[in-house]
Write a protein that holds these residues in place. Structure first.
Motif, PDB file in Angstrom:
ATOM      1  N   GLU A  39      14.698 -10.091  18.718  1.00 14.56           N
ATOM      2  CA  GLU A  39      14.101 -11.020  19.694  1.00 14.56           C
ATOM      3  C   GLU A  39      14.646 -10.736  21.093  1.00 14.56           C
ATOM      4  O   GLU A  39      13.917 -10.769  22.083  1.00 14.56           O
ATOM      5  CB  GLU A  39      14.335 -12.485  19.298  1.00 14.56           C
TER       6      GLU A  39
ATOM      7  N   ILE B 259      24.967 -20.109  13.890  1.00 14.85           N
ATOM      8  CA  ILE B 259      23.576 -20.190  13.464  1.00 14.85           C
ATOM      9  C   ILE B 259      23.598 -20.510  11.965  1.00 14.85           C
ATOM     10  O   ILE B 259      24.611 -20.249  11.303  1.00 14.85           O
ATOM     11  CB  ILE B 259      22.806 -18.878  13.751  1.00 14.85           C
TER      12      ILE B 259
ATOM     13  N   HIS C 168      19.301 -24.585  26.436  1.00 18.31           N
ATOM     14  CA  HIS C 168      17.990 -23.910  26.490  1.00 18.31           C
ATOM     15  C   HIS C 168      17.087 -24.556  27.538  1.00 18.31           C
ATOM     16  O   HIS C 168      17.109 -25.781  27.705  1.00 18.31           O
ATOM     17  CB  HIS C 168      17.262 -24.075  25.156  1.00 18.31           C
TER      18      HIS C 168
ATOM     19  N   VAL D  59      23.459 -13.366  18.244  1.00 20.71           N
ATOM     20  CA  VAL D  59      22.059 -12.952  18.399  1.00 20.71           C
ATOM     21  C   VAL D  59      21.808 -12.192  19.706  1.00 20.71           C
ATOM     22  O   VAL D  59      20.658 -12.019  20.118  1.00 20.71           O
ATOM     23  CB  VAL D  59      21.079 -14.144  18.241  1.00 20.71           C
TER      24      VAL D  59
ATOM     25  N   LEU E 240      15.578 -16.096  12.544  1.00 22.18           N
ATOM     26  CA  LEU E 240      17.035 -15.875  12.478  1.00 22.18           C
ATOM     27  C   LEU E 240      17.341 -14.436  12.069  1.00 22.18           C
ATOM     28  O   LEU E 240      18.213 -13.779  12.651  1.00 22.18           O
ATOM     29  CB  LEU E 240      17.674 -16.800  11.444  1.00 22.18           C
TER      30      LEU E 240
ATOM     31  N   TYR F 192      28.660 -22.732  18.297  1.00 27.32           N
ATOM     32  CA  TYR F 192      28.400 -23.166  16.922  1.00 27.32           C
ATOM     33  C   TYR F 192      27.771 -22.018  16.151  1.00 27.32           C
ATOM     34  O   TYR F 192      27.238 -21.081  16.733  1.00 27.32           O
ATOM     35  CB  TYR F 192      27.476 -24.397  16.898  1.00 27.32           C
TER      36      TYR F 192
ATOM     37  N   ASP G 268      16.753 -12.179  14.828  1.00 21.45           N
ATOM     38  CA  ASP G 268      17.708 -12.386  15.919  1.00 21.45           C
ATOM     39  C   ASP G 268      19.054 -11.731  15.649  1.00 21.45           C
ATOM     40  O   ASP G 268      19.680 -11.191  16.562  1.00 21.45           O
ATOM     41  CB  ASP G 268      17.880 -13.880  16.183  1.00 21.45           C
TER      42      ASP G 268
ATOM     43  N   TYR H 234      21.399 -29.116  16.138  1.00 21.09           N
ATOM     44  CA  TYR H 234      20.227 -29.645  16.834  1.00 21.09           C
ATOM     45  C   TYR H 234      19.715 -30.844  16.050  1.00 21.09           C
ATOM     46  O   TYR H 234      19.935 -30.948  14.831  1.00 21.09           O
ATOM     47  CB  TYR H 234      19.134 -28.572  16.935  1.00 21.09           C
TER      48      TYR H 234
ATOM     49  N   ARG I 113      27.348 -18.532  18.050  1.00 17.71           N
ATOM     50  CA  ARG I 113      26.752 -18.346  19.373  1.00 17.71           C
ATOM     51  C   ARG I 113      27.638 -19.028  20.402  1.00 17.71           C
ATOM     52  O   ARG I 113      28.220 -20.075  20.135  1.00 17.71           O
ATOM     53  CB  ARG I 113      25.369 -19.020  19.434  1.00 17.71           C
TER      54      ARG I 113
ATOM     55  N   GLY J 176      14.711 -18.618  20.480  1.00 19.63           N
ATOM     56  CA  GLY J 176      15.477 -19.107  19.332  1.00 19.63           C
ATOM     57  C   GLY J 176      14.609 -20.006  18.469  1.00 19.63           C
ATOM     58  O   GLY J 176      13.485 -20.351  18.841  1.00 19.63           O
ATOM     59  N   PRO J 177      15.117 -20.399  17.303  1.00 18.25           N
ATOM     60  CA  PRO J 177      14.273 -21.122  16.343  1.00 18.25           C
ATOM     61  C   PRO J 177      14.271 -22.640  16.495  1.00 18.25           C
ATOM     62  O   PRO J 177      13.663 -23.323  15.681  1.00 18.25           O
ATOM     63  CB  PRO J 177      14.878 -20.716  14.998  1.00 18.25           C
ATOM     64  N   PHE J 178      14.934 -23.206  17.519  1.00 18.49           N
ATOM     65  CA  PHE J 178      15.095 -24.664  17.516  1.00 18.49           C
ATOM     66  C   PHE J 178      14.330 -25.428  18.588  1.00 18.49           C
ATOM     67  O   PHE J 178      14.498 -26.630  18.737  1.00 18.49           O
ATOM     68  CB  PHE J 178      16.588 -25.022  17.570  1.00 18.49           C
TER      69      PHE J 178
HETATM   70  C1  DHB Z   1      19.304 -18.683  17.420  1.00 14.43           C
HETATM   71  C2  DHB Z   1      19.166 -19.094  18.707  1.00 14.43           C
HETATM   72  C3  DHB Z   1      19.695 -20.291  19.105  1.00 14.43           C
HETATM   73  O1  DHB Z   1      19.591 -20.744  20.352  1.00 14.43           O
HETATM   74  C4  DHB Z   1      20.363 -21.070  18.220  1.00 14.43           C
HETATM   75  O2  DHB Z   1      20.832 -22.214  18.700  1.00 14.43           O
HETATM   76  C5  DHB Z   1      20.518 -20.657  16.919  1.00 14.43           C
HETATM   77  C6  DHB Z   1      19.974 -19.452  16.517  1.00 14.43           C
HETATM   78  C7  DHB Z   1      18.700 -17.404  17.020  1.00 14.43           C
HETATM   79  O3  DHB Z   1      18.324 -16.655  17.899  1.00 14.43           O
HETATM   80  O4  DHB Z   1      18.566 -17.154  15.828  1.00 14.43           O
END
Ligand code: DHB
Ligand code: FE
Length: 317
Positions: free
Chosen positions: A91, A213, A237, A265, A83, A211, A86, A177, A232, A116-118
């Motif tokens: 990233e 982050i 994804h 991000v 995060l 939503y 990002d 998520y 974001r 991303g982190p999810f």
């Molecule tokens: C980030 C990316 C995402 O797709 C997300 O849902 C939340 C955070 C990120 O890049 O940190």
């Protein structure tokens, strides 16, 4: 000195003029050339940064504490270090560097975007035409049910790609998520779909929502200090893999979503902006989203990519 990469001419400053080179020279002869290159440059930039800004011990400690806090709060459901990278655009920049294609290509494979982190490994395999919605958190409404469909083709030959796996994930209407939300079933809004001979795909999901982050950790503190919002734009994804083809990690973005021009991000690319269309005649969907993916064979990817573009290591592919 001979074995160590020469550093650019020292910038004028009032501090010990030999210090940075001494630190670079401490690298031993067994370091690989790439490790030597990356660390020489890192040391140079870190030292220049500290000197240019006259970084104090207190300021350095504050940054260090932010990094340590990010490490402490990270686990298999939360990646605070990512995060932090990002929100500084790192990233997205590394994604661009890794996958940039020669501009001479007449047609291009689907653009990449950050992982991303999810993402989670082992999303359930589903039959083509199934839904990834297995339950919705109470009080969030039904969401806008959406039929996403299209083809996966070879970007050069235009032929369908058989055996392409589309690994898909997005948030619930509450912006979370499933691994962030105890109210959602395990692996909700995730699925893997495999194309047949005609390269076509289709699945039901929900129209995603914008939503924030997670901003309850160091990334949130940095955003606040920078007077920035954590949102974001709505996105879905994808990771596409197929035998003989270069994997594609990407996201598609709803053109009408808030924050489409202001992603916290920095991941939005024009070619990944899509239109959700009202859909009649299917009792299972309110919207339709047609989207075609184009993949590059490893051979074509070699020809068109800049050096160093190899694999999607973040996703373990
Ligand atoms: C980030 C990316 C995402 O797709 C997300 O849902 C939340 C955070 C990120 O890049 O940190
Ligand atoms: Fe996301």
């Amino acid at each position: 000195m001979a074995q160590n990469t020469a550093v650019p001419a020292q910038k004028e400053h009032k501090f010990n003029p030999n210090f940075t080179q001494a630190v670079i020279n401490a690298t031993g002869p067994k370091a690989t050339p790439r490790v030597r290159q990356l660390t020489t440059s890192l040391i140079q930039h870190l030292h220049d940064y500290a000197r240019e800004n006259e970084l104090t011990v207190d300021e350095w400690m504050a940054g260090l504490e932010l990094m340590n806090e990010a490490g402490r709060m990270s686990d298999n459901k939360r990646n605070e270090g990512q995060l932090l990278c990002d929100i500084f655009g790192l990233e997205s920049l590394v994604d661009e560097i890794t996958y940039k294609l020669a501009s001479s290509a007449t047609d291009e494979p689907t653009a990449t975007a950050i992982l991303g982190p999810f993402w989670r490994a082992d999303a359930p395999h589903k039959a083509m035409g199934e839904s990834i919605v297995t339950g919705l958190p109470a009080g969030t409404g039904d969401g806008d049910r959406t039929w996403v469909h299209g083809t996966v083709t070879d970007f050069r030959t235009g032929k369908p790609v058989e055996g392409a796996v589309l690994d898909v994930w997005h948030t619930a209407p509450n912006g979370l998520y499933e691994q962030q939300d105890p109210e959602q079933p395990e692996m909700n809004l995730r699925g893997r779909f495999t194309t047949g001979k005609d390269g076509s795909y289709g699945f039901y999901c929900l129209r995603p929502v914008p939503y924030p982050i997670p901003y309850d950790g160091p990334a949130g503190k940095v955003l606040q200090a920078l007077d920035r919002h954590p949102y974001r734009p709505a996105h879905i994804h994808f990771i596409l893999t197929a035998p003989g083809y270069k994997p594609i990690v990407t996201q598609i973005f709803d053109r009408n979503s808030k924050y489409i021009e202001d992603d916290a991000v920095f991941a939005v690319k024009d070619s990944l902006i899509v239109d959700f269309k009202p859909f009649q005649g299917d009792p299972k969907a309110d919207f339709e989203l047609p989207y075609d993916f184009k993949m590059a064979s490893y051979e074509d990817a070699e020809k068109h990519s800049i050096a160093g573009a190899t694999e999607v290591s973040g996703a373990g592919i």
